[in-house]
Design an enzyme around this catalytic site. Structure first.
Site, PDB file in Angstrom:
ATOM      1  CB  VAL A  58      -6.397 -22.646   3.025  1.00 48.16           C
ATOM      2  CG1 VAL A  58      -6.565 -23.981   3.746  1.00 48.16           C
ATOM      3  CG2 VAL A  58      -7.756 -22.004   2.783  1.00 48.16           C
ATOM      4  N   GLY A  84       0.196 -24.704   1.780  1.00 44.88           N
ATOM      5  CA  GLY A  84      -0.767 -23.608   1.909  1.00 44.88           C
ATOM      6  C   GLY A  84      -1.208 -23.141   0.538  1.00 44.88           C
ATOM      7  CE  LYS A  85      -2.246 -23.342  -4.904  1.00 41.66           C
ATOM      8  NZ  LYS A  85      -1.068 -23.526  -5.636  1.00 41.66           N
ATOM      9  N   GLY A  86      -3.583 -19.580  -1.294  1.00 37.55           N
ATOM     10  CA  GLY A  86      -4.479 -18.451  -1.067  1.00 37.55           C
ATOM     11  C   GLY A  86      -4.935 -17.885  -2.381  1.00 37.55           C
ATOM     12  CG  ASP A 112      -1.358 -20.793  -7.920  1.00 35.99           C
ATOM     13  OD1 ASP A 112      -0.692 -21.750  -7.532  1.00 35.99           O
ATOM     14  OD2 ASP A 112      -2.460 -20.932  -8.497  1.00 35.99           O
TER      15      ASP A 112
END
Ligand code: GLU
Length: 426
Positions: free
Chosen positions: A68, A113-115, A154
């Site tokens: 995202v 962002g992050k996924g 992460d």
């Protein structure tokens, strides 16, 4: 756009709804226009992918993965990739929004962002994780890149996963792109200092807070929940600065000694444990307790995962000072309880921003093909963290608001100014 607050977006996902509510609260307090509220309450892009993996037993499992991009107003989207059973697209969006504020507040040229992949990495072999990482990398390759979206480690990911993804995506892109993602191991375009950066930053915030309170680190007892990348280096930095780390924990349990734990020993244990866990640490002068969160201490550093300080647990927290190493460890209801009990909270996206600031250093070095010394890296990191902590502290005092609100407002303002400057096109 109608000036109608009832139209504001809500979410059934607790983490996303919390991020939205905190955003609206800060936006209203600073008088942000409804136009900007509408834009910034939506992610620019939410990508969902299916990731097939042939498992060691010959069966094929299809995992769900996400990336995202909440905002690219300030620059390329930036944020980690996590492997966890709880990962879903709304959680990624909430965390991507948090990254937008984190990068903005940190003063670095990135959006958020992050996924992640919904999986249980502890139950997978190295080979399975490699296949998973490479296939995921291939699926998100169209939207990541050194000037578009730069992932990083992460929860449950680290240098190895970054290498698998980078290697795959570089090959697909047909060019060597070391700045495509950060958190790489030192021998492969990583930066000396990056592994420790998040924990060093969290501890730096804690030490700055001790200064504000006029307290000597040697008189402080700290408890740290989580002994992964963030918690372990938070513990080490604090302990090196003279703080008594009285409690640490991971999934094997919580370990306590009122006179301080031997953090170097804890490192020895995880370095020898196949799963990098604290198995057997109780043999080294530590007593097992219910949860490091509830330990008798002055400072608490929740560095494990989101939502751990909640309605059920908040009133059991004894620490008066809480420095959030994890993303979103405190629910809004728990935040209220802690504050009623007189606690002071240093919010996650300030406290744990050392990771992404360190990523920025790595990215800048990769783009130049020029490497800094570890000393230069650490000095710059600590300098920026101290400056950011003090800016938020002063802003909160000047406005007579809590640090979380002050940090959110300062972060939103920088993004809003640039959105106005660039105009609304896309
Ligand atoms: N995953 C880390 C975070 O949540 C680091 C992100 C990055 O370096 O891009 O801040």
């Amino acid at each position: 756009m109608a000036d109608n607050k009832a139209e504001r977006r809500k979410s059934d996902n607790v983490l996303l709804d919390t991020a939205l509510q905190e955003f609206y609260g800060a936006a209203d307090e600073m008088g942000l226009s409804e136009k900007l509220i509408a834009i910034l309450s939506h992610a620019e892009r939410r990508l969902e992918v299916s990731v097939p993996v042939e498992m060691d037993d010959g069966s094929v499992k299809v995992f769900k993965g996400y990336r995202v991009q909440h905002s690219t107003a300030l620059g390329p989207a930036k944020g980690g990739i996590r492997y966890d059973t709880e990962v879903d697209v709304d959680e990624c969006e909430a965390l991507a929004m948090l990254m937008t504020w984190k990068c903005s507040l940190a003063g670095i040229p990135y959006g958020g962002g992050k996924g992640g992949i919904a999986c249980d990495p502890l139950s997978m072999s190295k080979k399975e994780k490699e296949k998973l990482s490479r296939a995921f990398g291939a699926r998100i390759a169209p939207i990541i890149g050194d000037w578009s979206d730069v992932p990083a480690p992460d929860m449950n990911t680290g240098g190895q996963e970054m290498v698998w993804i980078m290697d795959t995506v570089s090959k697909l892109h047909g060019r060597f792109e070391p700045a495509l993602l950060t958190g790489k191991p030192i021998p492969y375009w990583g930066s000396k200092g990056r592994t420790e950066a998040t924990g060093r930053g969290v501890a730096t915030c804690g030490l700055e807070l001790m200064k504000k309170l006029d307290k000597n680190p040697a008189d402080i007892k700290a408890a740290i929940q989580g002994f992964g990348n963030v918690g372990s280096y938070t513990a080490k930095t604090l302990s090196d600065a003279g703080v008594k780390v009285v409690a640490i924990s991971d999934i094997t349990g919580s370990y306590y000694n009122p006179n301080g734990l031997d953090i170097n020993k804890a490192f020895e244990i995880i370095n020898h444990d196949p799963k990098h866990l604290l198995n057997g640490f109780e043999k080294f002068g530590a007593e097992k307790i219910e949860d490091a969160l509830f330990a008798e201490c002055d400072f608490l550093f929740p560095c494990a995962r989101d939502g751990v300080i909640n309605n059920q647990t908040a009133s059991k927290v004894k620490a008066k000072y809480i420095v959030e190493g994890a993303n979103g460890p405190t629910t809004p209801a728990a935040d209220k309880i802690l504050i009623q009990n007189g606690a002071l909270i240093v919010p996650d996206f300030l406290a744990n921003s050392g990771g992404v600031i360190g990523s920025y250093f790595e990215w800048a070095q990769n783009l130049q093909g020029f490497f800094w010394s570890e000393e230069e890296y650490n000095d710059r990191l600590v300098h920026i963290m101290k400056g950011n902590f003090n800016r938020v502290w002063d802003y909160a005092k000047a406005k007579n608001i809590k640090m979380r609100r002050a940090a959110t407002m300062a972060a939103i303002q920088r993004v809003a100014d640039v959105v106005e400057l660039r105009g609304i096109f896309l």
